[in-house]
Write a protein that holds these residues in place. Structure first.
Motif, PDB file in Angstrom:
ATOM      1  N   THR B 147     -12.318  66.448 -10.052  1.00 32.45           N
ATOM      2  CA  THR B 147     -11.950  66.073  -9.630  1.00 32.45           C
ATOM      3  C   THR B 147     -11.657  64.434  -9.668  1.00 32.45           C
ATOM      4  N   LEU B 150      -9.156  63.396 -12.623  1.00 28.44           N
ATOM      5  CA  LEU B 150      -8.013  64.385 -12.415  1.00 28.44           C
ATOM      6  C   LEU B 150      -7.730  63.261 -11.354  1.00 28.44           C
ATOM      7  N   ASP B 151      -8.096  63.078 -10.052  1.00 25.92           N
ATOM      8  CA  ASP B 151      -7.341  62.015  -9.287  1.00 25.92           C
ATOM      9  C   ASP B 151      -6.628  61.379  -9.822  1.00 25.92           C
ATOM     10  N   HIS B 153      -5.929  60.886 -13.289  1.00 27.25           N
ATOM     11  CA  HIS B 153      -4.780  61.182 -14.022  1.00 27.25           C
ATOM     12  C   HIS B 153      -3.593  61.638 -13.612  1.00 27.25           C
ATOM     13  N   ARG B 154      -3.826  62.112 -12.547  1.00 29.86           N
ATOM     14  CA  ARG B 154      -2.576  62.364 -11.531  1.00 29.86           C
ATOM     15  C   ARG B 154      -1.788  61.075 -11.186  1.00 29.86           C
ATOM     16  N   ASN B 155      -2.095  60.414 -11.014  1.00 27.58           N
ATOM     17  CA  ASN B 155      -1.640  58.944 -10.301  1.00 27.58           C
ATOM     18  C   ASN B 155      -1.999  57.839 -10.885  1.00 27.58           C
ATOM     19  N   SER B 195      -3.753  62.767 -19.507  1.00 30.54           N
ATOM     20  CA  SER B 195      -3.164  63.531 -19.887  1.00 30.54           C
ATOM     21  C   SER B 195      -3.939  64.815 -18.782  1.00 30.54           C
ATOM     22  N   GLN B 196      -2.819  65.542 -18.309  1.00 33.93           N
ATOM     23  CA  GLN B 196      -4.042  66.487 -17.845  1.00 33.93           C
ATOM     24  C   GLN B 196      -4.221  68.279 -18.082  1.00 33.93           C
TER      25      GLN B 196
END
Lengths: 206, 203
Positions: B147, B150-151, B153-155, B195-196
């Motif tokens: 997480t 990804l937190d 990578h999403r923005n 990238s996700q």
């Protein structure tokens, strides 16, 4: 009912007492909850590894070999010497552009400034914290470094000199030339004469 | 009665797992005893060294190296020359035996991580390692869980900063709003594409 509640509180207290809280400083290695594939028999750099005789995963290249992409050619650009001899080249053998100069300033700030100081006078922070012998890049008395050839400064960066360590492993040849160019600029800034300044501006710096 | 017991103990168990079975507990705060008590606070904040003086590969490679003993000896051949704490360093510089530093941050082997991608795209060390410049002993400050990755990578936009401020861990920008919009601008200008896809990190 009360007893159940007391047992519950004791249980919680025991768990928290043993396990502590999130973020506490601890010497306990991280817990891997589902360790299935967390650690695989692959090489990690700079780690211990029983496969090799000396027990490390990062091996030095075997004798007579070089790493891929390493700069091995005996050219002035890589060695700072005139090919075929031991004489230093006089001038920087790569084009000196404003990008090279900016790169030189950046690298000088990272690797040289702590000891040689922002102006190159050998009075960086370390000189106040116990380092007594640091070269003055202007060398006011002997002018040794001002008159030295570019190749010689390159060689000093690459291999070190006297008490200065070698920086060849952290600066690739292009970066070393960039630093040489920046050192030259620093030296020039001290060698400037009043005549170098346009006549109209001379009064302003007197 | 039985319901209450179930609620208390069941809830306790669930709460305990929720609280403890998280990388925020299992890793954060890990601070092993190092062979040499090397203080980042002295070297970074007091002496003013840039991270790259020692971690010199961080911009060029996936791997951020721990410096060799010769790097320390650049200064410690004059500073604290006789200090017993540095005996291991001096021996290592002499005979090349490695210093047995204990690794603190370590992603699982099935995760691919890369330093140079992040450092050359405006992600500062402080984001993933915390305020190293203030630490006497390095400890694991961030969870580095999926997480956590990804937190961002999403923005990624708001987290990016100018490239010459990557190793300046105390940098805050003029104010949070300016920094945020500046970051968004970088994300646009540099065509940042964090990238996700699972295969970006699990390859």
């Amino acid at each position: 009912m009360r007893y159940i509640f007391i047992v519950w509180v004791v249980c919680v207290a025991v768990v928290v007492g043993f396990a502590g809280f999130k973020g506490d400083k601890t010497r306990r290695p991280p817990i891997e909850l589902f360790p299935d594939m967390d650690r695989q028999p692959k090489l990690r750099p700079q780690a211990e590894n029983a496969f090799f005789k000396d027990g490390r995963s990062s091996q030095l290249p075997p004798q007579g070999t070089i790493a891929r992409n390493s700069r091995w050619e005996q050219t002035a650009e890589n060695t700072g010497r005139i090919p075929g001899g031991t004489n230093f080249v006089n001038a920087i053998p790569v084009p000196v552009t404003s990008e090279l100069m900016a790169r030189g300033q950046e690298r000088y700030t990272i690797y040289c400034l702590p000891c040689h100081g922002a102006s190159g006078d050998g009075k960086g922070v370390t000189s106040k914290l116990g380092m007594t012998l640091v070269g003055d890049l202007h060398d006011q008395k002997g002018r040794k470094l001002v008159t030295a050839s570019d190749g010689q400064i390159f060689d000093t960066i690459t291999n070190g000199r006297n008490l200065m360590g070698a920086y060849g492993s952290v600066l690739d040849p292009k970066d070393r030339w960039a630093v040489v160019a920046y050192v030259r600029a620093l030296q020039l800034s001290r060698l400037g004469l009043l005549d170098d300044i346009p006549a109209a501006d001379r009064a302003s710096i007197k | 009665m039985a319901v209450l017991v179930l609620l208390l103990f069941g809830g306790g168990a669930v709460g305990g797992i929720w609280y403890y079975f998280s990388p925020k507990y299992t890793r954060v705060g890990y601070s092993p005893i190092q062979p040499v008590p090397f203080p980042h606070s002295v070297h970074v904040d007091q002496v003013g060294l840039d991270c790259r003086y020692c971690h010199s590969q961080v911009e060029k490679s996936w791997y951020s190296n721990i410096p060799s003993a010769t790097t320390c000896m650049n200064c410690h051949n004059q500073i604290l020359k006789e200090d017993p704490r540095l005996q291991i360093i001096r021996d290592s510089a002499q005979d090349g035996r490695p210093v047995p530093w204990v690794q603190v941050h370590k992603v699982p082997d099935y995760v691919y991580f890369n330093h140079s991608v992040h450092v050359n795209r405006g992600v500062s060390c402080v984001h993933c390692h915390g305020e190293i410049n203030k630490m006497d002993e390095v400890y694991h400050a961030k969870p580095l869980s999926m997480t956590f990755c990804l937190d961002c990578h999403r923005n990624p936009g708001p987290n990016l900063r100018p490239l010459d401020r990557i190793t300046d861990l105390g940098w805050k920008g003029a104010n949070p709003d300016v920094q945020k919009s500046q970051g968004e601008q970088f994300a646009h200008d540099w065509k940042v594409n964090a990238s996700q896809n699972c295969s970006a990190c699990h390859r």
